[in-house]
Design a protein around this motif. Structure first.
Motif, short mmCIF file in Angstrom:
data_model
loop_
_atom_site.label_atom_id
_atom_site.label_comp_id
_atom_site.label_asym_id
_atom_site.label_seq_id
_atom_site.Cartn_x
_atom_site.Cartn_y
_atom_site.Cartn_z
N GLY A 15 0.86 -1.18 0.00
CA GLY A 15 0.00 0.00 0.00
C GLY A 15 0.90 1.23 0.00
N PHE A 41 -5.71 -2.77 -0.86
CA PHE A 41 -6.74 -2.32 0.08
C PHE A 41 -7.61 -1.22 -0.54
CE2 PHE A 41 -8.07 0.29 3.80
CZ PHE A 41 -8.84 -0.67 4.46
N MET A 50 -16.06 6.76 -3.65
CA MET A 50 -15.62 7.59 -2.52
C MET A 50 -14.55 8.60 -2.96
SD MET A 50 -13.00 5.46 -0.03
CE MET A 50 -12.14 6.85 0.70
C1 LIG Z 1 -12.51 4.36 4.75
C2 LIG Z 1 -11.13 4.94 4.84
C3 LIG Z 1 -10.86 6.16 4.24
C4 LIG Z 1 -9.57 6.71 4.31
N1 LIG Z 1 -9.33 7.90 3.70
C5 LIG Z 1 -8.09 8.42 3.75
C6 LIG Z 1 -7.78 9.66 3.09
O1 LIG Z 1 -8.62 10.31 2.50
N2 LIG Z 1 -6.51 10.12 3.17
C7 LIG Z 1 -5.53 9.45 3.82
O2 LIG Z 1 -4.41 9.92 3.86
N3 LIG Z 1 -5.80 8.29 4.45
C8 LIG Z 1 -7.04 7.76 4.43
N4 LIG Z 1 -7.30 6.58 5.06
C9 LIG Z 1 -6.26 5.90 5.79
C10 LIG Z 1 -5.55 4.91 4.87
O3 LIG Z 1 -5.77 3.61 5.31
C11 LIG Z 1 -4.10 5.19 4.84
O4 LIG Z 1 -3.89 6.50 4.44
C12 LIG Z 1 -3.29 4.31 3.90
O5 LIG Z 1 -4.04 3.37 3.20
C13 LIG Z 1 -2.27 3.65 4.75
O6 LIG Z 1 -1.41 2.95 3.90
P1 LIG Z 1 -0.82 1.55 4.35
O7 LIG Z 1 0.15 1.18 3.30
O8 LIG Z 1 -0.35 1.62 5.76
O9 LIG Z 1 -2.07 0.58 4.40
P2 LIG Z 1 -2.96 -0.05 3.22
O10 LIG Z 1 -3.32 0.96 2.22
O11 LIG Z 1 -4.05 -0.80 3.89
O12 LIG Z 1 -1.96 -1.08 2.55
C14 LIG Z 1 -1.54 -2.23 3.21
C15 LIG Z 1 -1.44 -3.31 2.19
O13 LIG Z 1 -0.86 -4.46 2.81
C16 LIG Z 1 -1.35 -5.57 2.15
N5 LIG Z 1 -1.17 -6.76 2.97
C17 LIG Z 1 -1.76 -7.06 4.13
N6 LIG Z 1 -1.33 -8.27 4.56
C18 LIG Z 1 -0.44 -8.71 3.64
C19 LIG Z 1 0.30 -9.93 3.50
N7 LIG Z 1 0.23 -10.91 4.41
N8 LIG Z 1 1.11 -10.07 2.43
C20 LIG Z 1 1.21 -9.07 1.50
N9 LIG Z 1 0.48 -7.93 1.57
C21 LIG Z 1 -0.33 -7.76 2.63
C22 LIG Z 1 -2.82 -5.24 1.90
O14 LIG Z 1 -3.27 -5.96 0.77
C23 LIG Z 1 -2.79 -3.75 1.66
O15 LIG Z 1 -2.92 -3.42 0.29
C24 LIG Z 1 -8.56 6.01 4.99
C25 LIG Z 1 -8.83 4.78 5.58
C26 LIG Z 1 -10.10 4.24 5.52
C27 LIG Z 1 -10.36 2.90 6.15
#
Ligand SMILES: Cc1cc2nc3c(=O)[nH]c(=O)nc-3n(C[C@H](O)[C@H](O)[C@H](O)COP(=O)(O)OP(=O)(O)OC[C@H]3O[C@@H](n4cnc5c(N)ncnc54)[C@H](O)[C@@H]3O)c2cc1C
Length: 397
Positions: A15, A41, A50
């Motif tokens: 992500g 995700f 959205m």
């Molecule tokens: C409804 C909603 C709206 C949001 N709106 C905003 C917004 O407008 N602006 C903002 O900045 N933030 C927003 N967020 C917060 C958002 O989640 C984060 O900004 C961002 O997605 C965080 O990035 P990340 O990489 O930590 O997590 P994620 O985007 O969740 O990415 C994590 C990735 O890890 C992968 N993964 C998990 N387990 C494994 C595994 N075992 N092996 C390989 N891959 C795996 C998943 O597939 C996922 O794609 C929102 C969150 C939600 C729930």
């Protein structure tokens, strides 16, 4: 073991946080590998239609030379810049960001992470195993969805979470949305616009809206002193949370309330007109839910009843790293935790040597910016600085 490859760092999750960390680590010459479907995700779990709540300027995934910004993506692909970024644009931006890094993202999921001598063994579902001296967990909040106890009597097809990838239009003609945060309110608006009879039910006495002090946002340089460009949190707090390094040094007793205040349930003001036709019930909670004669019966704490086809939960999430199913029981036990969050120190280091967490899991120690895409700049730079300064010697950390 079908295959094995040694590397210095394995990142789990592609992500925004994982992709950004990968970009920064590779540019610094760190031998890193990353696993996961890019932007899975956002692509598969977030509702169609959205819009990002975060402002455009806080929706860029950080890369070391700021070459792969949201604006760069729009310019390169001819995508019209919108004031509020549509989810589809953000997903395509993340995928484009990945292609700019060249090959390297392994799209397979990690099935198990276990300690292995002074490092780690990462096993994929097909049996392939890799060894790494360090692991960065960037796996997001997918497994942390809150599920209130009253839901337990409902069959799985009658209840879902706002971000578990269900098509909103398949939920039925009458939907109760539980919660008062951005995801609950935006889903209610999307459902209503699709002709669904929708009611929002929220415990808080009345709905709250983000950034309602419009004039304070229009004072030029003074506004910049009051609010950071990330727009996370109210006046003053917004400036403090923009500095995760400073937040890290604030005692938990002070930063916990700051974090909670910064991300308390509230909707973006542009949702207000879109909710005109939605029934809103505030100050009440659901006490029981069951399937009755083909419908869902909800009983509220004032004794009133609702009959709907589906219950959509916009109740947020609670970080609990033990819910990352890929973590071996030994690791879960060894990670020092603060109510489900890993207790992290400099370089996002957990109590297990060589194991690091970024994104929402780091928000307890580094503050609420880490819940948002805007936090990728700090996390990737901090992680890279830490890894470059603390090179493992002879395989040990
Ligand atoms: C409804 C909603 C709206 C949001 N709106 C905003 C917004 O407008 N602006 C903002 O900045 N933030 C927003 N967020 C917060 C958002 O989640 C984060 O900004 C961002 O997605 C965080 O990035 P990340 O990489 O930590 O997590 P994620 O985007 O969740 O990415 C994590 C990735 O890890 C992968 N993964 C998990 N387990 C494994 C595994 N075992 N092996 C390989 N891959 C795996 C998943 O597939 C996922 O794609 C929102 C969150 C939600 C729930």
């Amino acid at each position: 073991m079908k295959n094995s490859a040694d590397c210095d760092v394995i990142i789990i999750g592609a992500g925004p946080y994982g992709l950004s960390a990968y970009a920064h680590l590779r540019a610094s010459g760190v031998n890193a590998k990353i696993f996961g479907e890019p932007m899975e995700f956002w692509d598969k779990k977030m509702p169609t239609g959205m819009l990002l709540r975060s402002p455009r300027e806080a929706s860029t995934i950080s890369d070391p030379d700021s070459r792969f910004t949201l604006e760069a993506y729009e310019a390169a692909t001819g995508t019209k810049p919108e004031k509020r970024v549509p989810r589809e644009t953000f997903v395509n931006y993340g995928k484009w960001f990945e292609t700019q890094l060249g090959s390297g993202v392994d799209r397979r999921n990690v099935a198990k992470l276990s300690p292995d001598g002074s490092g780690f063994e990462v096993a994929l579902a097909d049996g392939t195993k890799f060894k790494s001296k360090r692991v960065v967990i960037a796996a997001g909040v997918g497994p942390f969805k809150k599920s209130p106890a009253w839901l337990s009597d409902l069959p799985a097809d009658r209840v879902s979470h706002c971000y578990e990838g269900r098509d909103l239009l398949s939920l039925g003609k009458r939907v109760a949305v539980i919660g008062a945060g951005q995801s609950a309110l935006e889903c209610a608006a999307l459902l209503c616009e699709a002709g669904v009879d929708v009611e929002v039910i929220a415990r808080i006495p009345e709905l709250r809206w983000i950034g309602m002090h419009k004039r304070l946002h229009q004072l030029g340089p003074i506004s910049k002193m009051l609010y950071s460009k990330h727009d996370v949190g109210p006046i003053g707090i917004s400036r403090l949370v923009a500095y995760p390094k400073a937040m890290y040094h604030v005692p938990l007793a002070v930063k916990d309330p700051i974090r909670k205040r910064a991300v308390r349930s509230a909707g973006a003001p542009w949702l207000i007109p879109r909710l005109n036709e939605v029934k809103i019930t505030t100050g009440h909670s659901v006490t029981s839910a069951k399937k009755l004669n083909g419908e869902v019966q909800l009983i509220l704490d004032d004794g009133s009843e609702r009959r709907v086809d589906h219950v959509l939960m916009g109740t947020g999430y609670d970080v609990d790293v033990s819910k990352y199913g890929f973590l071996s029981p030994e690791l879960v036990k060894a990670i020092r935790q603060l109510d489900g969050y890993p207790d992290l120190t400099a370089g996002f280091s957990s109590s297990v040597s060589g194991l690091h967490f970024i994104g929402a899991a780091a928000a307890r120690n580094f503050g609420p910016l880490l819940y948002f895409v805007a936090g990728t700049e700090f996390s990737s730079k901090e992680l890279t600085r830490y890894f470059v300064r603390n090179q493992p010697r002879n395989g040990a950390n």
